[in-house]
Write an enzyme that holds these catalytic residues in place. Structure first.
Site, PDB file in Angstrom:
ATOM      1  CE  LYS A   1      -9.551  -2.515   3.112  1.00  0.00           C
ATOM      2  NZ  LYS A   1      -8.210  -2.667   3.732  1.00  0.00           N
TER       3      LYS A   1
ATOM      4  CE1 TYR B   1     -10.287  -3.638   8.619  1.00  0.00           C
ATOM      5  CE2 TYR B   1     -11.176  -1.422   8.439  1.00  0.00           C
ATOM      6  CZ  TYR B   1     -10.678  -2.569   7.850  1.00  0.00           C
ATOM      7  OH  TYR B   1     -10.581  -2.645   6.481  1.00  0.00           O
TER       8      TYR B   1
ATOM      9  CG  ASN C   1      -5.289  -3.340   1.598  1.00  0.00           C
ATOM     10  OD1 ASN C   1      -6.321  -2.712   1.819  1.00  0.00           O
ATOM     11  ND2 ASN C   1      -4.828  -4.262   2.424  1.00  0.00           N
TER      12      ASN C   1
ATOM     13  CG  HIS D   1     -12.604  -6.200   4.650  1.00  0.00           C
ATOM     14  ND1 HIS D   1     -11.695  -6.522   5.639  1.00  0.00           N
ATOM     15  CD2 HIS D   1     -13.730  -6.919   4.915  1.00  0.00           C
ATOM     16  CE1 HIS D   1     -12.269  -7.387   6.467  1.00  0.00           C
ATOM     17  NE2 HIS D   1     -13.498  -7.644   6.052  1.00  0.00           N
TER      18      HIS D   1
ATOM     19  CD  GLU E   1     -15.411  -9.056   8.480  1.00  0.00           C
ATOM     20  OE1 GLU E   1     -15.490  -9.381   7.272  1.00  0.00           O
ATOM     21  OE2 GLU E   1     -14.327  -9.002   9.101  1.00  0.00           O
TER      22      GLU E   1
HETATM   23  P1  IDP Z   1      -6.681  -8.134   5.575  1.00  0.00           P
HETATM   24  O1  IDP Z   1      -7.399  -6.875   5.137  1.00  0.00           O
HETATM   25  O2  IDP Z   1      -5.867  -8.727   4.433  1.00  0.00           O
HETATM   26  O3  IDP Z   1      -7.569  -9.140   6.252  1.00  0.00           O
HETATM   27  P2  IDP Z   1      -5.641  -7.434   8.214  1.00  0.00           P
HETATM   28  O4  IDP Z   1      -4.376  -7.969   8.799  1.00  0.00           O
HETATM   29  O5  IDP Z   1      -6.940  -7.879   8.803  1.00  0.00           O
HETATM   30  O6  IDP Z   1      -5.575  -7.689   6.635  1.00  0.00           O
HETATM   31  O7  IDP Z   1      -5.546  -5.833   8.320  1.00  0.00           O
HETATM   32  C1  IDP Z   1      -6.664  -5.035   8.071  1.00  0.00           C
HETATM   33  C2  IDP Z   1      -6.261  -3.852   7.238  1.00  0.00           C
HETATM   34  O8  IDP Z   1      -5.409  -3.015   7.998  1.00  0.00           O
HETATM   35  C3  IDP Z   1      -5.453  -4.198   5.981  1.00  0.00           C
HETATM   36  O9  IDP Z   1      -6.254  -4.527   4.887  1.00  0.00           O
HETATM   37  C4  IDP Z   1      -4.679  -2.926   5.740  1.00  0.00           C
HETATM   38  O10 IDP Z   1      -5.434  -1.991   4.971  1.00  0.00           O
HETATM   39  C5  IDP Z   1      -4.489  -2.367   7.133  1.00  0.00           C
HETATM   40  N1  IDP Z   1      -3.128  -2.659   7.603  1.00  0.00           N
HETATM   41  C6  IDP Z   1      -2.610  -3.844   7.941  1.00  0.00           C
HETATM   42  N2  IDP Z   1      -1.338  -3.728   8.323  1.00  0.00           N
HETATM   43  C7  IDP Z   1      -1.033  -2.412   8.229  1.00  0.00           C
HETATM   44  C8  IDP Z   1       0.143  -1.646   8.512  1.00  0.00           C
HETATM   45  O11 IDP Z   1       1.182  -2.163   8.912  1.00  0.00           O
HETATM   46  N3  IDP Z   1       0.032  -0.302   8.288  1.00  0.00           N
HETATM   47  C9  IDP Z   1      -1.109   0.307   7.837  1.00  0.00           C
HETATM   48  N4  IDP Z   1      -2.227  -0.390   7.574  1.00  0.00           N
HETATM   49  C10 IDP Z   1      -2.188  -1.720   7.770  1.00  0.00           C
END
Ligand code: IDP
Length: 148
Positions: A9, A49, A112, A115, A126
């Protein structure tokens, strides 16, 4: 052989983590079949997303993923989808174990670093969003006989 979509990212790119992160997947024994540094459009981000459209953080997520270049990759290998998710660690870095990518390099759920596709269906979807067929390679990686 299974393929997955992985994406460093904008935070990972800006923090100079492309090399560190790709090295982990290379050393594991997976095969890189496609990669590019790219700017994601809002349209592509919203498509990628789409499952989070109703979530309160959707707008923030789209803003973030379009805020700078990402490093988009396709990796191949036995169980690469699930194994890459394990190597990435929990979505929220505060829960991510040490020695995982998010455990080692991230602090905040919104930033984080990486992805990774979470299922075979997501991987196909994807890869199709980010890569054209002709951007993916098919080659024999020397040394694969020492991995499999
Ligand atoms: P993943 O990336 O581990 O598959 P997902 O649940 O698909 O996780 O969520 C996609 C992305 O959305 C996450 O990687 C994170 O960057 C963001 N995200 C998830 N939950 C939150 C939140 O509560 N606040 C802000 N961003 C979030």
């Amino acid at each position: 052989m299974e393929k997955t979509y992985l994406m460093i990212k904008p935070d990972g790119v800006q923090r100079g983590l492309i090399g560190e992160i790709t090295a982990r997947f290379e050393k594991k024994g997976f095969r890189l079949v496609g990669a590019k540094l790219m700017q994601v459009s809002r349209e592509t981000a919203e498509q990628h997303y789409g499952e989070h459209k109703e979530r309160p953080f959707f707008g923030e997520l789209v803003d973030f993923i379009t805020s700078g270049p990402v490093f988009a990759m396709v990796w191949e290998g036995e169980n690469v989808i699930a194994t890459a998710r394990q190597m990435m660690g929990s979505t929220n870095p505060k829960d991510a174990a040490p020695a995982t990518i998010r455990g080692d390099y991230a602090v905040n759920v919104g930033k984080n670093v990486i992805h990774g596709s979470d299922s075979p269906e997501s991987a196909v979807r994807e890869i199709g969003i980010f890569f054209k067929e002709e951007e993916l390679t098919d080659y024999n990686k020397s040394g694969s006989e020492w991995v499999y």
